[in-house]
Motif scaffolding. Structure first.
Motif, PDB file in Angstrom:
ATOM      1  N   GLY A  81       0.802  -1.225   0.000  1.00 43.87           N
ATOM      2  CA  GLY A  81       0.000   0.000   0.000  1.00 43.87           C
ATOM      3  C   GLY A  81       0.831   1.269   0.000  1.00 43.87           C
ATOM      4  N   LYS A  82       2.096   1.136   0.395  1.00 50.31           N
ATOM      5  CA  LYS A  82       2.935   2.342   0.463  1.00 50.31           C
ATOM      6  C   LYS A  82       3.485   2.731  -0.898  1.00 50.31           C
ATOM      7  N   ARG A  83       3.245   1.864  -1.906  1.00 55.39           N
ATOM      8  CA  ARG A  83       3.782   2.167  -3.220  1.00 55.39           C
ATOM      9  C   ARG A  83       2.927   3.173  -3.980  1.00 55.39           C
ATOM     10  N   LEU A  84       1.909   3.694  -3.361  1.00 59.26           N
ATOM     11  CA  LEU A  84       1.054   4.681  -4.014  1.00 59.26           C
ATOM     12  C   LEU A  84       1.599   6.084  -3.747  1.00 59.26           C
ATOM     13  N   SER A  85       1.389   6.972  -4.716  1.00 64.55           N
ATOM     14  CA  SER A  85       1.869   8.345  -4.518  1.00 64.55           C
ATOM     15  C   SER A  85       0.993   9.034  -3.464  1.00 64.55           C
ATOM     16  N   GLU A  86       1.558  10.082  -2.867  1.00 62.01           N
ATOM     17  CA  GLU A  86       0.812  10.833  -1.843  1.00 62.01           C
ATOM     18  C   GLU A  86      -0.517  11.323  -2.408  1.00 62.01           C
ATOM     19  N   GLN A  87      -0.453  11.744  -3.692  1.00 57.32           N
ATOM     20  CA  GLN A  87      -1.673  12.302  -4.296  1.00 57.32           C
ATOM     21  C   GLN A  87      -2.779  11.239  -4.402  1.00 57.32           C
ATOM     22  N   THR A  88      -2.378  10.033  -4.852  1.00 58.01           N
ATOM     23  CA  THR A  88      -3.385   8.966  -4.970  1.00 58.01           C
ATOM     24  C   THR A  88      -3.947   8.623  -3.606  1.00 58.01           C
ATOM     25  N   LYS A  89      -3.031   8.568  -2.616  1.00 60.09           N
ATOM     26  CA  LYS A  89      -3.497   8.264  -1.263  1.00 60.09           C
ATOM     27  C   LYS A  89      -4.538   9.276  -0.824  1.00 60.09           C
ATOM     28  N   SER A  90      -4.244  10.565  -1.068  1.00 56.77           N
ATOM     29  CA  SER A  90      -5.195  11.559  -0.570  1.00 56.77           C
ATOM     30  C   SER A  90      -6.489  11.517  -1.379  1.00 56.77           C
ATOM     31  N   GLU A  91      -6.368  11.136  -2.694  1.00 61.45           N
ATOM     32  CA  GLU A  91      -7.612  11.003  -3.475  1.00 61.45           C
ATOM     33  C   GLU A  91      -8.458   9.842  -2.962  1.00 61.45           C
ATOM     34  N   LEU A  92      -7.784   8.747  -2.609  1.00 61.43           N
ATOM     35  CA  LEU A  92      -8.514   7.593  -2.049  1.00 61.43           C
ATOM     36  C   LEU A  92      -9.171   7.983  -0.741  1.00 61.43           C
ATOM     37  N   MET A  93      -8.410   8.745   0.027  1.00 62.62           N
ATOM     38  CA  MET A  93      -8.902   9.175   1.339  1.00 62.62           C
ATOM     39  C   MET A  93     -10.162  10.029   1.167  1.00 62.62           C
ATOM     40  N   THR A  94     -10.110  10.918   0.167  1.00 59.87           N
ATOM     41  CA  THR A  94     -11.276  11.789  -0.062  1.00 59.87           C
ATOM     42  C   THR A  94     -12.470  10.949  -0.486  1.00 59.87           C
ATOM     43  N   LEU A  95     -12.173   9.945  -1.354  1.00 60.26           N
ATOM     44  CA  LEU A  95     -13.258   9.092  -1.838  1.00 60.26           C
ATOM     45  C   LEU A  95     -13.965   8.400  -0.676  1.00 60.26           C
ATOM     46  N   TYR A  96     -13.167   7.965   0.296  1.00 63.77           N
ATOM     47  CA  TYR A  96     -13.765   7.219   1.400  1.00 63.77           C
ATOM     48  C   TYR A  96     -14.095   8.082   2.606  1.00 63.77           C
ATOM     49  N   SER A  97     -13.961   9.394   2.465  1.00 62.03           N
ATOM     50  CA  SER A  97     -14.458  10.244   3.540  1.00 62.03           C
ATOM     51  C   SER A  97     -15.951  10.449   3.293  1.00 62.03           C
ATOM     52  N   PRO A  98     -16.806  10.729   4.247  1.00 60.81           N
ATOM     53  CA  PRO A  98     -16.430  11.103   5.614  1.00 60.81           C
ATOM     54  C   PRO A  98     -16.036   9.910   6.498  1.00 60.81           C
ATOM     55  N   ALA A  99     -16.234   8.672   5.954  1.00 61.01           N
ATOM     56  CA  ALA A  99     -15.883   7.507   6.777  1.00 61.01           C
ATOM     57  C   ALA A  99     -14.428   7.600   7.228  1.00 61.01           C
ATOM     58  N   ALA A 100     -13.563   8.052   6.311  1.00 62.68           N
ATOM     59  CA  ALA A 100     -12.145   8.125   6.638  1.00 62.68           C
ATOM     60  C   ALA A 100     -11.880   9.163   7.731  1.00 62.68           C
ATOM     61  N   MET A 102      -4.789  -1.936   3.258  1.00 62.70           N
ATOM     62  CA  MET A 102      -5.758  -0.836   3.122  1.00 62.70           C
ATOM     63  C   MET A 102      -5.320   0.380   3.913  1.00 62.70           C
ATOM     64  N   ALA A 103      -4.826   0.143   5.121  1.00 63.94           N
ATOM     65  CA  ALA A 103      -4.362   1.278   5.933  1.00 63.94           C
ATOM     66  C   ALA A 103      -3.224   1.988   5.213  1.00 63.94           C
ATOM     67  N   GLN A 104      -2.284   1.213   4.655  1.00 63.64           N
ATOM     68  CA  GLN A 104      -1.168   1.826   3.929  1.00 63.64           C
ATOM     69  C   GLN A 104      -1.674   2.624   2.728  1.00 63.64           C
ATOM     70  N   ALA A 105      -2.630   2.035   1.993  1.00 67.60           N
ATOM     71  CA  ALA A 105      -3.132   2.701   0.787  1.00 67.60           C
ATOM     72  C   ALA A 105      -3.831   4.007   1.111  1.00 67.60           C
ATOM     73  N   LEU A 106      -4.423   4.097   2.292  1.00 69.34           N
ATOM     74  CA  LEU A 106      -5.119   5.332   2.666  1.00 69.34           C
ATOM     75  C   LEU A 106      -4.195   6.275   3.434  1.00 69.34           C
ATOM     76  N   GLY A 107      -2.949   5.879   3.590  1.00 71.64           N
ATOM     77  CA  GLY A 107      -2.000   6.749   4.282  1.00 71.64           C
ATOM     78  C   GLY A 107      -2.188   6.785   5.787  1.00 71.64           C
ATOM     79  N   LEU A 108      -2.851   5.770   6.353  1.00 72.98           N
ATOM     80  CA  LEU A 108      -3.027   5.734   7.812  1.00 72.98           C
ATOM     81  C   LEU A 108      -1.858   4.975   8.434  1.00 72.98           C
ATOM     82  N   GLU A 109      -1.174   5.598   9.372  1.00 71.33           N
ATOM     83  CA  GLU A 109      -0.053   4.914  10.037  1.00 71.33           C
ATOM     84  C   GLU A 109      -0.604   4.033  11.165  1.00 71.33           C
ATOM     85  N   LEU A 110      -0.187   2.788  11.210  1.00 70.74           N
ATOM     86  CA  LEU A 110      -0.654   1.904  12.287  1.00 70.74           C
ATOM     87  C   LEU A 110       0.432   1.788  13.361  1.00 70.74           C
TER      88      LEU A 110
END
Ligand code: ASP
Length: 373
Positions: free
Chosen positions: A53-72, A275-283
């Motif tokens: 999941g860490k192989r995604l660019s910061e931009q993609t991560k934040s786009e994914l994050m936006t897609l899954y907000s407000p849940a995110a 999934m956590a890595q792809a969304l940029g969430l640090e565990l």
């Protein structure tokens, strides 16, 4: 919720005669727990090495994050709260209102705790009354499994729609391949390294023979993605071909089919971290430990049917505050991973039966049925 509830209550209540089965039951549970613990820890180790999941660019991560907000966003708020009180998850698995918990998928862990206690209580009441409940939940379980099977036929369309909504799918492909590779590598290690180590201690059978004799069951598990559907064949092979006594197979295998799912546990650990890595969430380390515990429970709560592991994965995601909607990221390759993890689930049950038989009858080690070539 109903599926987890019915199948877990049944799994526990079917232990029935506690006194007679206490020793075998204790050993079986301990073995199931140990192998699930090894599976989830192995999954965590591998996914932290490969880091798909860490192989995604910061931009993609934040786009994914936006897609899954407000849940995110809600998830991040919860993640912040957990830092204040690390024992909060323990409080969170105790329901204050079971009907409230049952109406909220995010509180699945509370339903699991309730189901375990309910199953134990069934054993402790008068058998004539307990049997009524067991019969009832058995029927409910069957109906729900049928229901899921019907619904799963529409899954390809749902997957298509979910995938179409994911931005930058092309960028996701290579992390997804690494994710798939990580799960499959973990499953192979279970099958070819961990199981033989346990197995060889308790049996005179060569592990190669184990594979040969179990092949029809393992193939059926692979093609149906269902350890429940495979159960009759698993029982026949373990009993008639591996020479495990009937009282052991009759107890260990049906129970194992319901709650012993090492392949699923390993997959859930890898999927949750991916999934956590792809969304940029640090565990945190604590959250990793929580994944080991919850994936062990969530895999036990999964029914032995196609796709069940992906449903109870929500328990794991909820515990570490990864938005459940992110499951969309791993849906596409899920069927193929389901086929592979079901093979490990079934092999794990057969290994457990041999180990328990070996432990019960120390003087008479399990040997191949001499009539079988
Ligand atoms: N399909 C698996 C089984 O039947 C469960 C899962 O979805 O992981 O064992």
């Amino acid at each position: 919720v109903p599926l987890v509830l019915a199948s877990l209550i049944l799994g526990v209540a079917n232990l029935k005669d506690m006194t007679k089965l206490a020793r075998m039951g204790g050993r079986t549970f301990l073995l199931f727990l140990c192998t699930a613990f090894i599976a989830t820890s192995l999954g965590l180790l591998l996914v932290n090495i490969t880091q798909p999941g860490k192989r995604l660019s910061e931009q993609t991560k934040s786009e994914l994050m936006t897609l899954y907000s407000p849940a995110a966003e809600k998830a991040m708020g919860k993640a912040a709260a957990i830092k204040e009180s690390p024992l909060q998850p323990l409080v969170d698995i105790v329901p204050d209102n079971i009907f409230g918990a049952m109406s909220d998928n995010a509180r699945m862990a509370q339903v699991v705790l309730f189901a375990l206690l309910f199953g134990i209580a069934i054993i402790k009441i008068e058998p004539s009354k307990g049997d009524v409940l067991i019969g009832f939940f058995d029927a409910v379980n069957d109906v729900l499994i049928k229901l899921v099977t019907i619904i799963m036929q529409a899954a390809p369309f749902g997957v298509f729609a979910l995938i179409a909504a994911i931005p930058k799918l092309d960028e996701l492909i290579s992390p997804l391949l690494i994710y798939i590779g990580t799960v499959i590598l973990g499953l192979l290690i279970m099958l070819l390294v961990i199981y033989p180590m346990v197995f060889m201690h308790f049996s005179k059978i060569k592990y190669g023979q184990f594979f040969k004799q179990m092949r029809p069951a393992l193939l059926l598990a692979f093609t149906t993605s269902s350890s429940s559907a495979t159960l009759p064949v698993t029982m026949e092979r373990v009993e008639n071909h591996l020479g495990v006594p009937k009282d052991v197979t009759g107890f260990v295998l049906p129970l194992g089919t319901t709650i012993n799912m090492d392949g699923t546990a390993l997959y859930q650990a890898v999927a949750a971290v991916f999934m956590a890595q792809a969304l940029g969430l640090e565990l945190s380390i604590l959250q990793m430990a929580l994944i080991v515990v919850t994936a062990t429970i969530a895999a036990a709560g999964a029914a032995g049917i196609p796709g069940a592991g992906m449903i109870t994965l929500i328990i794991v995601l909820d515990a570490v505050h990864v938005p459940a909607e992110a499951i969309a990221l791993i849906m596409a390759p899920d069927r193929i991973l389901d086929m592979c993890r079901t093979v490990v689930n079934v092999a794990g049950d057969a290994v457990a039966a041999v180990v328990i038989a070996g432990a019960e009858e120390k003087s008479k080690p399990v040997i191949l049925n001499p009539e079988i070539k």
